[in-house]
Design an enzyme around this catalytic site. Structure first.
Site, PDB file in Angstrom:
ATOM      1  N   LYS A 145       0.828  -1.204   0.000  1.00  0.00           N
ATOM      2  CA  LYS A 145       0.000   0.000   0.000  1.00  0.00           C
ATOM      3  C   LYS A 145       0.864   1.256   0.000  1.00  0.00           C
ATOM      4  CE  LYS A 145      -3.979   2.171   2.198  1.00  0.00           C
ATOM      5  NZ  LYS A 145      -5.081   2.025   3.166  1.00  0.00           N
ATOM      6  N   GLU A 155       9.642  -5.665   4.730  1.00  0.00           N
ATOM      7  CA  GLU A 155       9.703  -7.064   4.312  1.00  0.00           C
ATOM      8  C   GLU A 155       9.465  -7.181   2.806  1.00  0.00           C
ATOM      9  OE1 GLU A 155       7.647  -7.127   8.454  1.00  0.00           O
ATOM     10  OE2 GLU A 155       7.638  -5.867   6.646  1.00  0.00           O
ATOM     11  N   GLY A 205      -5.563  -2.741   3.715  1.00  0.00           N
ATOM     12  CA  GLY A 205      -4.856  -3.899   3.197  1.00  0.00           C
ATOM     13  C   GLY A 205      -5.644  -5.193   3.292  1.00  0.00           C
ATOM     14  N   ARG A 206      -6.264  -5.445   4.444  1.00  0.00           N
ATOM     15  CA  ARG A 206      -6.988  -6.712   4.624  1.00  0.00           C
ATOM     16  C   ARG A 206      -8.346  -6.713   3.925  1.00  0.00           C
ATOM     17  NH1 ARG A 206      -6.490  -3.727   8.989  1.00  0.00           N
ATOM     18  NH2 ARG A 206      -8.275  -3.075  10.261  1.00  0.00           N
ATOM     19  N   GLU A 226      -7.199  -8.537  13.261  1.00  0.00           N
ATOM     20  CA  GLU A 226      -6.589  -7.222  13.069  1.00  0.00           C
ATOM     21  C   GLU A 226      -7.661  -6.137  13.078  1.00  0.00           C
ATOM     22  OE1 GLU A 226      -2.811  -6.389  10.720  1.00  0.00           O
ATOM     23  OE2 GLU A 226      -4.340  -5.672   9.330  1.00  0.00           O
ATOM     24  N   HIS A 235      -9.172 -35.764  13.110  1.00  0.00           N
ATOM     25  CA  HIS A 235      -8.199 -36.693  13.679  1.00  0.00           C
ATOM     26  C   HIS A 235      -7.112 -35.954  14.446  1.00  0.00           C
ATOM     27  CE1 HIS A 235      -9.753 -40.325  11.643  1.00  0.00           C
ATOM     28  NE2 HIS A 235     -10.193 -39.427  10.762  1.00  0.00           N
ATOM     29  N   LYS A 289       7.373  -3.307  14.858  1.00  0.00           N
ATOM     30  CA  LYS A 289       8.153  -2.864  13.705  1.00  0.00           C
ATOM     31  C   LYS A 289       9.111  -1.742  14.098  1.00  0.00           C
ATOM     32  CE  LYS A 289       4.822  -3.951  10.040  1.00  0.00           C
ATOM     33  NZ  LYS A 289       4.025  -3.383   8.922  1.00  0.00           N
TER      34      LYS A 289
END
Length: 517
Positions: A204, A210, A263-264, A349, A380, A490
């Site tokens: 964005k 990263e 973003g999400r 978030e 299982h 961060k």
């Protein structure tokens, strides 16, 4: 978020809810054997534009503890929280992200918003479509692979959609890389031919450390392997096109999206470029159509008839009234294996907050911890705890009536039988003279039954959970559109990198042991 909250009315609604008896699921069905008819919702969309036939999803809430009295009280809570006004503010482009002074216009990406926002979204989609089609036609040379680099919402959404929709065929082989761990990028390199690989960089701000570190390494990989113009193989997906230009991306290969899209919530924007590259624009538009069908339902339907709002009522019931700290999501479809990961970010978030919109402390728990997995694998493993553990955990089951494979139909029949059996078993339980073999039962679940797990259904599932998340936020009086909680770590990482800052003795010792001191 634009609604008018009545504290007294909300308190009265919660008081009514807390005063209700906790009837078991067995008691609720005994009192109303047809309660599944009143608590099942269906949302449908056209199979193809202009075709009368439709597909959709059925959502059965009847195995939750929501009673008619509880729903009446929750409807009063929604009114007290100003839900209708907040919803209109969301779609009307109002300031719903109050801490950052922004609208949240992700609905406009699929045609649900103000005319101006929808027009802008359609223009950006058309621009993306032209680039996708040009690449498919060879404008950038032969492109067989794409490494899509992003993190958070810039990676989770594309990874989910590509995994779900390219099991049969991918027009371009896409590998989504988010982790700064170099092993993730090396794995993508090993699967791609640099001569025919495109790099899509999704950020964005176009400053995320990263993402930009991975992007730099990807360009170096292209150069080291003889690609003459690595920069000519980069497509930028960003709300900061000027930053992408500064980084060296040509304007013709920059696909912007609005700053007002978080973003999400961004999969339906240019962040979805790798998805469109893999499945084609027609299928991508089908994903948008499924999402819009949910938006239309959410916007036009009132009270308990509104499926995402009804889901939020159930969420609030279990977190606030029954003390449930988690909610499990199990997809009985291999194509939805990444859905729990996607929902973790979307829900936690967005609603993992401790203050209300006005800055006052929240007066109860907010987002549950979302977790889950895939179908019979989970049975299982973790289902032991769901059936016989001491935690009460609401479960969402998701399945498709149409199979995703061409094998013996027995495979899909057994899959569906297991899905439906788990919900029935959680509710019914089983008595036994041996306590170790007894099942308490009365454990809640909601079942999402898709006609098919195709692009439209995936879009509908994602939009459903977006609106469910928003409805929960309104009921709690919090802002689901900021995420300041991700910033402190961060900032401290940057202090470690620069050698600045004062750290506790444990962190200093770990830095020294890791060679960072």
């Amino acid at each position: 978020m634009g609604g008018t909250t009545s504290g007294a009315a909300a308190a009265a609604a919660w008081a009514a809810l807390r005063g209700l008896p906790h009837r078991t699921l067995g008691e609720l069905f005994a009192a109303d054997p047809a309660r599944h008819e009143a608590l099942t919702r269906r949302i449908a969309w056209p199979v193809e534009p202009g075709i009368a036939a439709e597909a959709g999803m059925r959502i059965d809430f009847s195995k939750t503890h929501l009673s008619d009295e509880a729903l009446t009280a929750f409807e009063a809570l929604a009114e007290a929280a100003g839900f209708a006004a907040a919803r209109e503010n969301l779609f009307g482009g109002g300031i719903v992200n109050v801490t950052e002074g922004r609208a949240a216009t992700h609905g406009a990406l699929r045609g649900s918003g103000t005319p101006a926002a929808v027009e802008e979204a359609e223009a950006l989609l058309a621009r993306m479509g032209m680039l996708v089609e040009a690449i498919h036609e060879g404008a950038l040379g032969e492109i067989n692979h794409c490494i899509a680099i992003g993190i958070g919402g810039s990676a989770l959404g594309p990874a989910l959609a590509i995994d779900a929709l390219t099991r049969d065929l991918a027009l371009v082989d896409v590998h989504v890389v988010s982790n700064i761990d170099g092993l993730a990028l090396e794995q993508a390199f090993a699967a791609c031919d640099p001569e025919t690989t495109l790099i899509a960089v999704a950020s964005k701000t176009f400053t995320t450390i990263e993402t930009m570190t991975n992007a730099g390494s990807a360009l170096k990989w292209l150069a080291d392997n003889g690609v003459e113009d690595p920069g000519g193989r980069v497509v930028a997906l960003t709300a900061a096109p000027d930053k992408a230009v500064e980084w060296g991306v040509d304007e013709t290969r920059i696909l912007p999206f609005p700053e007002s899209v978080g973003g999400r919530y961004s999969l339906f924007s240019s962040i979805g470029f790798p998805v469109a590259l893999a499945i084609g624009m027609d299928e991508f538009r089908q994903m948008l159509a499924g999402a819009k069908a949910v938006d239309d339902h959410f916007r036009e339907t009132e009270g308990r008839a509104n499926a995402p709002l009804l889901a939020a009522f159930a969420d609030q019931y279990y977190t606030r009234l029954r003390g449930c700290q988690t909610r499990a999501v199990f997809a009985y479809d291999e194509r939805l294996a990444l859905l729990p990961d996607y929902l973790q970010q979307l829900e936690m978030e967005s609603n993992g907050k401790s203050v209300k919109i006005d800055g006052s402390p929240v007066d109860g728990p907010t987002a549950a911890i979302t977790w889950g997995g895939v179908g019979t694998d989970g049975q299982h493993a973790v289902f032991q705890l769901l059936h016989q553990g001491t935690h009460l955990i609401p479960v969402d089951f998701i399945a498709s009536i149409a199979p995703g494979d061409d094998l013996d139909p027995a495979h899909h029949r057994i899959l569906l039988m297991n899905c439906l059996a788990q919900g029935a078993a959680l509710m019914a339980g089983k008595t036994s003279d041996d306590p170790a073999r007894a099942y308490a039962g009365d454990r809640p679940s909601t079942t999402f039954l898709l006609d098919d797990c195709d692009a439209a259904a995936l879009g509908a599932l994602i939009a459903f959970h977006e609106q469910r998340t928003f409805a929960n936020a309104v009921l709690m009086g919090i802002n689901p559109f900021d995420q300041f909680g991700v910033e402190l770590g961060k900032a401290i990482a940057k202090q470690i990198e620069s050698g600045e800052g004062t750290f506790d003795p444990s962190t200093r010792a770990l830095m020294a042991a890791a060679g960072l001191g």
